[in-house]
Enzyme design. Structure first.
Site, PDB file in Angstrom:
ATOM      1  N   SER A 142       1.741 -96.430  32.352  1.00  0.00           N
ATOM      2  CA  SER A 142       1.347 -97.797  32.690  1.00  0.00           C
ATOM      3  C   SER A 142       1.552 -98.009  34.179  1.00  0.00           C
ATOM      4  O   SER A 142       2.361 -97.316  34.812  1.00  0.00           O
ATOM      5  CB  SER A 142       2.203 -98.797  31.892  1.00  0.00           C
ATOM      6  OG  SER A 142       2.030-100.116  32.386  1.00  0.00           O
ATOM      7  N   TYR A 155      10.534-102.662  29.555  1.00  0.00           N
ATOM      8  CA  TYR A 155       9.257-101.981  29.382  1.00  0.00           C
ATOM      9  C   TYR A 155       8.995-101.044  30.560  1.00  0.00           C
ATOM     10  O   TYR A 155       8.619 -99.882  30.373  1.00  0.00           O
ATOM     11  CB  TYR A 155       8.125-102.993  29.254  1.00  0.00           C
ATOM     12  CG  TYR A 155       6.772-102.335  29.160  1.00  0.00           C
ATOM     13  CD1 TYR A 155       6.390-101.649  28.016  1.00  0.00           C
ATOM     14  CD2 TYR A 155       5.863-102.381  30.228  1.00  0.00           C
ATOM     15  CE1 TYR A 155       5.151-101.021  27.931  1.00  0.00           C
ATOM     16  CE2 TYR A 155       4.630-101.768  30.153  1.00  0.00           C
ATOM     17  CZ  TYR A 155       4.277-101.086  28.995  1.00  0.00           C
ATOM     18  OH  TYR A 155       3.056-100.459  28.917  1.00  0.00           O
TER      19      TYR A 155
END
Length: 247
Positions: A142, A155
């Site tokens: 990501s 995250y």
């Protein structure tokens, strides 16, 4: 030249979003797809769609956080198709919260899926790839694995983990064993992730961010590009993000 024809590709988190889009795109290029996820109905629909379009696919219900499940997935691929050429480590969970919220359950869920799940899948496929002296492990990362945004501390930590693991694999498995290791780092993608955020404040922030999101098919195109390379070429990391995303 099509380097994907006949390749056996295992994809986790394949029931929807990027995983489903990638499964369809890879099957369309002649790959044999082994799709894994937790949702039976969505997986069955995916496999039916691929087969109806002339592709080859089968499905396995698993929880990537359980090592016996990922091992069963690898065993199914080998028993059915004889080998595993590619692992697309895609199952992931993105849950926003601020540190003051002390959202321990969300933190642990992301650790189970984004860290333990990736390691379990790698552990399951490595013996097959090591024995053949080839293979490709594509870890879905990501943009949060490159920089940290508000409410995304844990995250981002899981995605920085993916960066570190993949770089280690590139040096150790790629250079020494001929097994490629890559990451793709998407920006905001409309996969329904915003609706899974349990923290109310975090959910609102996620839904606002999702307004600029691009489609999973855009990332699937990047997956095809990264995997459809000759044996002596490795695409190390691709960053795919919306034009209007400012981080």
């Amino acid at each position: 030249m099509n380097h994907l024809e006949g390749k056996v590709i295992v994809i986790t988190g394949a029931s929807s979003g990027i995983g489903a889009a990638a499964a369809k795109a890879l099957a369309a290029r002649g790959a044999k797809v082994v799709a894994a996820a937790r949702g039976q109905e969505d997986l069955d629909r995916l496999v039916a769609d691929i087969r109806q379009s002339g592709g080859t696919a089968l499905a396995k219900i698993i929880d990537v956080a359980e090592a016996q499940d990922t091992q069963a997935l690898a065993d199914l691929a080998v028993d059915t198709y004889g080998t595993i050429d590619v692992l697309v480590n895609n199952a992931g969970l993105m849950l926003f919260s601020y540190w003051k919220d002390r959202a321990l359950d969300d933190w642990n869920r992301m650790i189970d899926v984004n860290i333990r799940g990736y390691l379990n899948a790698i552990h399951a496929v490595l013996p097959v790839m090591l024995a053949s002296g080839s293979g490709h492990i594509l870890n879905m990362d990501s943009v949060a694995g490159h920089q940290v945004g508000d409410g995304a501390g844990v995250y981002s930590a899981t995605k920085f983990f993916v960066q570190a693991v993949t770089e280690s694999m590139r040096r150790e498995l790629g250079v020494r064993e001929g097994i490629k290791a890559s990451t793709i780092s998407p920006g905001v993608i409309n996969t329904g992730w915003a609706d899974k955020v349990t923290d109310p404040v975090g959910r609102q922030a996620a839904q606002e961010l999702n307004e600029i999101a691009i489609t999973p098919e855009s990332v699937a195109d990047a997956v095809v590009y990264a995997l459809d390379q000759p044996a002596d070429v490795t695409v190390n990391d691709l960053i795919i993000s919306p034009t209007r995303q400012n981080w």
